[in-house]
Scaffold this motif. Structure first.
Motif, PDB file in Angstrom:
ATOM      1  N   ASN A   1       0.825  -1.211   0.000  1.00  0.00           N
ATOM      2  CA  ASN A   1       0.000   0.000   0.000  1.00  0.00           C
ATOM      3  C   ASN A   1       0.857   1.258   0.000  1.00  0.00           C
ATOM      4  N   ALA A   2       1.923   1.261   0.810  1.00  0.00           N
ATOM      5  CA  ALA A   2       2.786   2.436   0.896  1.00  0.00           C
ATOM      6  C   ALA A   2       3.467   2.705  -0.444  1.00  0.00           C
ATOM      7  N   LEU A   3       3.927   1.645  -1.099  1.00  0.00           N
ATOM      8  CA  LEU A   3       4.587   1.811  -2.391  1.00  0.00           C
ATOM      9  C   LEU A   3       3.597   2.308  -3.441  1.00  0.00           C
ATOM     10  N   ASP A   4       2.382   1.764  -3.426  1.00  0.00           N
ATOM     11  CA  ASP A   4       1.377   2.181  -4.398  1.00  0.00           C
ATOM     12  C   ASP A   4       0.906   3.606  -4.114  1.00  0.00           C
ATOM     13  N   GLY A   5       0.801   3.969  -2.833  1.00  0.00           N
ATOM     14  CA  GLY A   5       0.436   5.334  -2.488  1.00  0.00           C
ATOM     15  C   GLY A   5       1.474   6.335  -2.944  1.00  0.00           C
TER      16      GLY A   5
END
Length: 380
Positions: free
Chosen positions: A305-309
Motif C-alpha cells: 500500500n505504501a509503495l502504491d500510495g
C-alpha cells in the motif's frame, strides 16, 4: 435485487467498505438481506458496524492475523498455525455460510475479502453468483508494483487473495487511481469505498500534523521525532491513552482513538502520519492531505500500500516516524492529484452498479472457476 454480504471483520477497513457499499446499493433500490462477519475469538461485530449496517448481522469464527504482543509485528507463521489449529471451527463457519445462502436466497453474494467466503464457494459451490471487493486484488494487475525481494511474502499474499475469491464471477480491485481492467482475469479496477462522514467534509489547512497509530513502538518514535521538531504542533491518536485530549507539552497532544474526532482533526490538519492501511490513506488523499505512510513491521500488504500510495502521489513511505521525509515532501505535494482522486471516486456509483448487474445477468454455469486467477501463473 437481494444481496448478502460476507465481510472480513478484522480491523476497520473491510467493514467500512461494506457499510459504504450497503449505502450505495440501497440508494439504487436494492435490498441488503444480511451480513456474515468473520471475527476472531467469538467476538461480536464492532459496534460502529452493527449500529450502522441496515440488515441482520451474524458473526462467524474466522482466521485472523497474529501480531507480536510487544513489537506489533505481523507473525505469518503463527497466523497460519493458528488457522490450522482451529480448522474444524472454521469448517463449521463455512457450512453456516452455505446454509445462510440457501435460506436467505439472495440474488448475489458480495465478499469483502473474507477467506471463508472463498473457501465456501470452492468446496460447496453455491449456485448464487459472488463478486469480491478489496484493494488487495490489485495485486493481480500486471502494472502493480511489489516491494523488492520478499518472494515468499509476495506468493503468500497472492495465494490468500486468490482463496478469498475462489469461485467469484468478478473481482473489483479498489485503487487510488484509474487503471485498465484485466478481462482475462475478470479483474476490474474501481474507486475506493469511503465513509460518507469523510467525503462530506470541506477540508481546510491548519498548522499541525495529525498522527494515528495502534503500534506502541511508533509512539516512542513519535516522541523522539517531536523532540527533533519541537516547534511543530502534533496531535496523535493512539491506543495508549483513554483521554479525549491529553496535552503533553505546548505542541504535542495525545487523543484516545475515536473515528469521528480523528476525521475532525484530519479535515483541518496540515499533513497525516499513519500506518499504511488503505482506507485511512484514501481518506487523507480525498481531503488533500499529504501522508507519511509507515507499514506495520512484517506486514507485506501495508508495504504494498505504501509503495502504491507513493506512485499515486499520496505521500511517502517510511520504516520509521521520520518527520523530515514528510516535511521534504509537502512542498512537492500536488493538489491536482487529490482533485483527480475525487473525480475518480465520483465514478464509483456507476461502476459498482454495473458490476453487480453483470454478475447477476451472467450466463456462466455456476461453480465454474474464475479464469486466469485459478492458474499458478498468478502466484509468480
Amino acid at each position: 435485487m437481494r444481496i448478502l454480504f460476507l465481510v472480513q471483520g478484522e480491523g476497520r477497513g473491510h467493514l467500512t467498505q461494506a457499510l459504504s457499499f450497503a449505502q450505495l446499493v440501497e440508494t439504487a433500490g436494492h435490498e441488503v438481506v444480511g451480513a456474515l462477519v468473520g471475527v476472531t475469538q467469538n467476538r461480536p461485530a464492532p459496534a460502529f458496524f452493527s449500529e450502522q449496517f441496515p440488515a441482520p448481522i451474524t458473526p462467524l469464527p474466522s482466521p485472523g492475523l497474529v501480531y507480536h504482543t510487544q513489537t506489533n509485528a505481523l507473525q505469518p507463521s503463527r497466523t497460519a498455525l493458528n488457522a490450522l489449529r482451529h480448522f474444524r471451527l472454521y469448517h463449521q463457519s463455512m457450512r453456516q455460510i452455505r446454509d445462510a445462502i440457501e435460506s436467505l436466497k439472495p440474488d448475489l453474494v458480495v465478499n469483502f475479502y473474507e477467506l471463508l467466503g472463498g473457501l465456501t464457494y470452492g468446496f460447496y459451490r453455491p449456485r448464487v453468483p459472488m463478486i469480491c471487493i478489496a484493494h488487495q486484488y490489485l495485486a493481480f494487475h500486471p502494472r502493480f508494483q511489489f516491494p523488492a525481494g520478499q518472494p515468499i511474502d509476495r506468493a503468500l499474499f497472492k495465494l490468500t487473495s486468490l482463496l478469498t475469491a475462489w469461485g467469484a464471477r468478478e473481482l473489483l480491485a479498489l485503487s487510488f487511481d484509474q487503471q485498465p481492467d484485466v478481462s482475462k482475469r475478470r479483474l476490474r479496477v474501481v474507486p475506493p469505498l469511503l465513509r460518507r462522514e469523510a467525503i462530506e467534509r470541506n477540508p481546510t489547512t491548519g498548522d499541525f500534523f495529525l498522527a494515528y497509530t495502534t503500534h506502541p513502538g511508533l509512539v516512542a518514535q513519535l516522541v523522539k521525532a517531536h523532540q527533533r521538531h519541537p516547534d511543530l504542533p502534533m496531535r496523535c491518536f493512539h491506543s495508549g491513552t483513554q483521554a479525549a485530549e491529553e496535552r503533553i507539552d505546548a505542541t504535542l497532544t495525545y487523543h484516545a482513538i475515536n473515528g469521528q474526532r480523528f476525521l475532525d482533526a484530519m479535515q483541518s490538519c496540515r499533513a497525516v502520519v499513519t500506518t499504511a492501511g488503505f482506507e485511512s490513506v484514501c481518506e487523507a488523499f480525498y481531503l488533500g492531505k499529504p501522508v507519511l505512510m509507515i507499514p506495520q513491521p512484517n506486514h507485506f500488504e501495508q508495504a504494498c500500500n505504501a509503495l502504491d500510495g507513493q506512485r499515486a502521489g499520496v505521500g511517502v513511505p517510511s520504516d520509521t516516524f521520520d518527520l523530515s521525509r514528510l516535511l521534504d515532501f509537502i512542498p512537492r505535494y500536488d493538489p491536482a492529484v487529490s482533485e483527480r482522486f475525487r473525480a475518480w471516486y465520483g465514478q464509483g456509483y456507476y461502476l459498482f452498479l454495473a458490476a453487480i448487474n453483470r454478475a447477476v445477468d451472467s450466463k456462466e454455469k455456476p461453480g465454474r472457476r474464475s479464469g486466469a486467477l485459478t492458474t499458478a501463473a498468478n502466484l509468480r
